[in-house]
Design an enzyme around this catalytic site. Structure first.
Site: not given
Ligand code: BGC
Length: 743
Positions: A276
């Site tokens: 993530d």
């Molecule tokens: C979130 C994810 C997301 C990623 C990309 C993160 O802050 O937790 O769920 O897919 O960002 O945007």
């Protein structure tokens, strides 16, 4: 395509000699790997943020330092970057274009917790198919979803992105979304690779505060949190994203047990594991790694293939290989996973969106599907005296409240590409669709959900007094849910509760339409209302869906995918809890009945709250309809089966009303005694059926003994012989009960 490099031509030639058939893919991957320098390999493991692209990003792509980009908004830019990757890098390896396409791309469907409320997997699958059709039109081939975190805490803002509290329902919904995005064939240019996130346990964050730690023991991890991921991977889900939380002190991004032992060894996952956002680097904040180099080392050795935006891999892996802290084989395997996905998506064969693509965003069929999904997601929580749907005697309706005309909020969290200008709000829909038959008296009263300005209350009451019925559109703005948006209080924001009190005083029938991203604590407001329709954040077509439901053109059929608590203090609250040694009898003494100076033990000793009792406001699976359904005649094909057998459970459902409608028939079981304490009930099946007024249907569920398996005392998954209760019912609290045994 211009090609400057002879080596590139050789690689293209080599690649084009093969079909995309799976057996050849590994050979193709090895052929490319054998040409790659260590630097180029590390480049494949690097995903960069392309939201604000600059020359540095373009240079990095051209140098082969980027395997994927995330967050590109513009299709021309996307094409430009892909062109750089395929024709200006040494090996011409295409980029994976990622974006969070969560509950729609342009046509926005209800937020996932609303989608779960439909209990309609076909419809949910259709929703992600629509999203994929629209997103692939601009060249996005990798979505960062579905989120399949079991969520039992409404304070956590990301409950909006979840399919709720239940393992079975979440699993069914997650698989439906994966299938919708991937369409059983990733090579098609209209398919998107799905990403099962967040691995793992992120929804159990302590106190519902986002990013907080979790403490989930392995047995619970396996019984509750892992099943949706395992099922999604079995369904072919192409990628997995690690979660931000540390579980029992280990951040997921550096957790070898999760990423290697479970994902790769137990589940034979051969897709991509992506971090993530910045979570490789954030292992330093966790206090788990002392610096970025150690974070890169721990993450890659733990089994993390792709670093999302932290650049720790780019900055340190080469040196770590030289220092023999990371083997080149580890790097190769991670690159293999990424190249495999690129092959599966046929990006080598077709890196660009084909010109023939004729898909159009906001097509009528897409909008219709979004409207149906919205409609099926609405949960009717109360309907005294059949206040809804409106009778023809209703001539004037007061439309009050901030959510009747809130296009941005209606789209909900994670609707990056949804557009206000295409969103149809309830007030607009009501006037356009039903303005010919009734007069609408509109007073927004509050600018937004948190507004504390009561100056327009007078006008609202004035309009309400003139009307035959009041419809108050209240709830929460979308920004109050989603990532990093946890709340410690779940009452209606601002002065919305005061507004309800004022409207109630008029004595007019009061309908609440509540637009929110989570269960709110609305006990007092529900008590004052004649009818309550919970519509979540319903997306682009929420307005027409609401209008048709208020006027009875459609009939509510949504059921709650999450327990609604009366008070925040009851959280975490889920229907499938364990019994405890002192279960509540539901006849407990509550605060106001406690005499003065009683003896310590005089109230009894059961598991409940003195002020809230034991019950929720509304249980999991609950939802009313304009129809009424009667359940009868529960029949089991056997009351004794072996661990290899199955049984059929049947019940007859009759629509006893004069309105046609859908009903979600639910199957629950309870394992009475296990090697570990077992939940009081567990959903094991559901069917959404349509019954015309007066019609009956016998609904049949096949329950396999293997459906009863769980990880018990010895941490292996098996069905334990014993006695079981079984229910077929309309929610987790009401149902026809039977019994059977497994030997
Ligand atoms: C979130 C994810 C997301 C990623 C990309 C993160 O802050 O937790 O769920 O897919 O960002 O945007």
């Amino acid at each position: 395509m211009k090609c400057h490099n002879p080596l590139l031509l050789i690689v293209f030639f080599f690649i084009s000699q093969f079909s995309v058939a799976e057996e050849n893919v590994e050979q193709k991957i090895n052929a490319i790997l054998s040409q790659m320098t260590l630097k180029e390999k590390i480049g494949q493991l690097n995903q960069l943020n392309a939201r604000f692209p600059d020359q540095n990003l373009f240079e990095a792509i051209k140098k082969g330092q980027v395997g994927s980009v995330i967050n590109v908004e513009d299709s021309a830019l996307l094409t430009k970057m892909q062109r750089m990757a395929v024709s200006e890098t040494r090996l011409g390896i295409p980029l994976l274009m990622g974006r969070d396409v969560i509950h729609g791309y342009k046509t926005i469907f209800p937020i996932p917790v609303g989608l779960a409320a439909t209990f309609n997997t076909d419809l949910v699958k259709k929703g992600s198919r629509v999203a994929a059709m629209e997103a692939t039109e601009v060249g996005i081939r990798w979505t960062m979803g579905p989120m399949m975190d079991i969520s039992r805490d409404a304070r956590w803002g990301r409950i909006a992105e979840s399919f709720g509290e239940d393992v079975y329902l979440t699993t069914q919904m997650a698989v439906a979304v994966v299938n919708g995005f991937q369409d059983n064939d990733l090579t098609k240019h209209t398919s998107m690779a799905a990403c099962a996130k967040h691995f793992i346990g992120y929804g159990a964050t302590e106190g519902g505060r986002d990013y907080n730690s979790t403490n989930i023991p392995e047995r619970q991890l396996r019984n509750v949190y892992l099943p949706p991921f395992e099922a999604s991977i079995k369904a072919g889900c192409a990628s997995v994203m690690t979660s931000f939380n540390d579980n029992d002190g280990i951040p997921s991004t550096g957790n070898k047990f999760l990423l290697r032992d479970i994902l790769r060894t137990e589940w034979s996952f051969d897709g991509v594991v992506v971090a993530d956002w910045n979570s490789v680097n954030e292992m330093i904040n966790h206090g788990f790694c002392k610096n970025e180099s150690e974070a890169a080392e721990i993450a890659i050795n733990a089994g993390l293939d792709m670093d999302m935006v932290s650049e720790a891999y780019l900055n340190h892996l080469e040196k770590l290989v030289k220092m023999e802290k990371v083997s080149e084989e580890t790097i190769d395997n991670a690159v293999r996973n990424i190249l495999r996905l690129k092959f599966k998506l046929n990006l080598f064969g077709q890196p660009f969106v084909p010109k023939t693509n004729s898909v159009k965003a906001y097509s009528t069929v897409y909008l219709q599907a979004a409207q149906q999904a919205a409609s099926e997601s609405f949960v009717l929580l109360k309907n005294e005296n059949n206040t809804l749907p409106f009778k023809t005697t209703i001539k004037k309706i007061a439309i009050i409240g901030p959510m009747a005309d809130a296009p941005h909020d209606q789209l909900g969290t994670w609707s990056l590409d949804g557009e206000k200008s295409h969103t149809i709000m309830p007030y607009k829909a009501l006037t356009e669709m039903y303005g010919g038959q009734v007069e609408f008296l509109y007073e927004k009263t509050l600018g937004f959900s948190r507004d504390n300005n009561k100056s327009k209350f007078k006008n609202a009451v004035k309009q309400a007094k003139k009307a035959d019925v009041i419809v108050a559109f209240i709830g929460e703005e979308s920004i109050l849910t989603g990532e990093a948006h946890s709340l410690a209080e779940l009452n209606l924001q601002g002065v919305q509760s005061d507004l309800i009190k004022e409207l109630k005083k008029t004595g007019k029938p009061l309908v609440l339409v509540i637009m929110a991203g989570r269960p709110l604590t609305i006990m007092n407001e529900v008590a004052q209302a004649d009818a309550v329709l919970y519509v979540w954040h319903p997306g682009t077509m929420g307005g027409p869906a609401i209008a048709d439901m208020l006027f009875g053109k459609t009939n509510p059929s949504g059921k709650l995918p999450v327990t609604f608590p009366k008070y925040v203090g009851q959280i975490p609250f889920h229907y499938n809890h364990n019994m405890t040694g002192r279960p509540a009898s539901k006849r407990e003494t509550l605060l106001n009945d406690i005499p003065l100076e009683p003896r310590q033990s005089s109230l009894g000793c059961t598991s409940y709250y003195l002020d809230a009792g034991f019950d929720p406001l509304f249980p999991f699976g609950f939802g009313l309809s304009y129809s009424s359904f009667e359940y009868s005649n529960l029949q089991l094909s056997t009351t004794l089966m072996t661990v290899y057998d199955s049984l059929t459970a049947k019940a007859t459902i009759k629509n006893t009303s004069d309105v046609d409608g859908y009903e979600v028939v639910q199957l629950y079981v309870r394992d009475l005694v296990g090697s570990i304490a077992r939940p009081v009930k567990e959903l094991k099946g559901f069917q959404k059926i349509y019954l015309k007024a007066g019609d009956s249907k016998t609904v049949e569920f096949i329950l396999k003994a293997s459906d009863l398996a769980f990880y018990g005392l010895d941490l292996t998954k098996k069905t334990e012989p014993g006695d079981f209760d079984i229910w077929i019912g309309k929610n987790s609290e009401e149902g026809l009960k039977g019994k059977f045994s497994v030997k």
